[in-house]
Design an enzyme around this catalytic site. Structure first.
Site, PDB file in Angstrom:
ATOM      1  N   LYS A 119       1.899  -2.142  -8.761  1.00  0.00           N
ATOM      2  CA  LYS A 119       0.717  -2.293  -7.908  1.00  0.00           C
ATOM      3  C   LYS A 119      -0.559  -1.676  -8.480  1.00  0.00           C
ATOM      4  CE  LYS A 119       1.718  -4.361  -3.874  1.00  0.00           C
ATOM      5  NZ  LYS A 119       0.869  -5.351  -3.198  1.00  0.00           N
ATOM      6  N   ASP A 159       2.335   0.229   2.141  1.00  0.00           N
ATOM      7  CA  ASP A 159       3.680   0.736   2.414  1.00  0.00           C
ATOM      8  C   ASP A 159       4.054   1.816   1.410  1.00  0.00           C
ATOM      9  OD1 ASP A 159       5.819  -0.380   0.221  1.00  0.00           O
ATOM     10  OD2 ASP A 159       4.063  -1.658   0.401  1.00  0.00           O
TER      11      ASP A 159
END
Length: 402
Positions: free
Chosen positions: A77, A124
């Site tokens: 990410k 998350d």
């Protein structure tokens, strides 16, 4: 059927009216990769060629891009968050993209001119960690909101990077709205990997950042063309970007068969594809799935535009399939390389292993054209970012296969 894999096969589209993929194509990926290469921590992550597993499953090849090595953060990410923050700072400083380097962004001139900035996001875990890491490395602040049920380990991994991070009592999509509102109230820069009306530039940059992963894999394949690519999706930003990259490289007629994988508790892209009515179909509620990185109920419009026109199949699957993928990758066959892959990272491998082994999924296998000549590319997008849960699944057999 409940607790089973479901598929929606799309008719392959061609023509000049399809969504453009140039923004995520080869040239754009080279530019994003040049930025990432400028960081001292940059290393190309491994592409595991699982020869013995492929032979056991009856296909010609299986390749898994292992993102657990990315920048020491155990997930891909950071590629999107770092590139978006870099592009934002460059734009504020009137710098050309060719001048976008770690050295330039940390030489003191940026902070002197712009002051100390605060970047805010909802996550998350993996995206927020990447945003916090980038803000920290470039001398700025970050605020991170996490949905309820987020792992304490993921929260602490973000806090150790200097972020003001907290777990909320909201689901992911409401946490995104909270970040958006806090950004508006406080003058913070929202760095979110989903788009909405009036907020497309930064999500677009995030998607461009993800193409570094696809570009590396393309080069590591050394001319081997995959016949099938399997991509997991939360909001669809990563899957849209990688689909766009390989579509640009090979063209719509010759590109690999692209299949998008989602948890059945958060299958917003699957539902949107199944409805095929020109509308987005979100999933509401808690979205209680072990695939935390994919527990997103609202599609990213930028990602969906690419997937709508350039993906071939959408899959909705239960948690036990992802758990099976974790065990398959963590317990290699023969001389294959071990890949430590988390719940979201192993989703695609779990799907591949199940449909190739189980007779009840023959129809999906045949729809996708998987056979002894197939060369499969998957992306393990995270390692064991929740180590306790990883051990429960891989060691103790939690979420057994059916």
């Amino acid at each position: 059927m409940e607790n089973e894999i479901k598929a929606v096969r799309m008719k392959r589209k061609e023509g000049g009216d399809l969504s453009s993929v140039k923004k995520f194509g080869l040239e754009a990926a080279k530019q994003a990769n040049a930025f990432h290469r400028s960081f001292p921590e940059y290393q190309i992550t491994p592409l595991a060629e699982l020869t013995d597993l492929a032979a056991g499953l009856g296909v010609a090849g299986i390749y898994v891009k292992d993102e657990s090595y990315r920048f020491g953060l155990n997930a891909f990410k950071v590629l999107g968050g770092s590139y978006a923050i870099g592009r934002y700072l460059a734009e504020r400083m009137n710098l050309d993209c060719s001048q976008l380097t770690y050295e330039k962004l940390t030489d003191g001139a940026v902070k002197k001119e712009l002051g100390e900035l605060t970047f805010v996001t909802a996550t998350d875990g993996n995206h927020g960690r990447g945003v916090a890491w980038t803000a920290n490395r470039l001398g700025h602040k970050s605020v991170v909101y996490m949905p309820k049920g987020s792992a304490e380990e993921r929260l602490q991994n973000i806090r150790v990077l200097g972020a003001d991070a907290s777990i909320t009592d909201l689901n992911y999509d409401d946490a995104v709205r909270l970040a958006q509102e806090k950004g508006r109230q406080n003058g913070w820069i929202v760095v979110q990997d989903t788009s909405w009306e009036g907020y497309e530039k930064i999500p677009g940059w995030i998607m461009e950042g993800y193409t570094t992963m696809a570009y590396e894999a393309y080069n590591q394949l050394k001319g081997v063309k995959p016949t099938h690519i399997f991509l997991q999706a939360g909001v669809g930003a990563m899957s849209g970007a990688v689909t766009g990259f390989f579509t640009d490289v090979y063209g719509d007629r010759e590109r690999p068969v692209v299949t998008i994988i989602e948890p059945d508790k958060a299958d917003c892209l699957f539902r949107t594809a199944r409805a095929s009515d020109g509308k987005l179909h979100p999933v509401k509620g808690d979205m209680d799935t072990i695939m935390a990185g994919l527990a997103c109920g609202e599609p990213c419009p930028l990602g969906w535009e690419v997937l709508r026109d350039h993906a071939d199949c959408f899959i909705s699957m239960p948690d036990w399939v992802a758990a099976e993928g974790m065990r398959v990758l963590g317990n290699p066959v023969g001389n294959d390389r071990k890949v430590v892959s988390g719940e979201s990272g192993a989703a695609t491998m779990g799907f591949v292993a199940e449909i190739l082994r189980k007779e009840r999924y023959r129809h999906i296998r045949e729809e996708l054209g998987l056979d002894e000549n197939s060369r499969i590319l998957c992306f393990s997008t995270e390692g064991d970012t929740d180590k306790a849960n990883y051990r429960q699944i891989v060691w103790d057999g939690k979420y057994p296969s059916l």
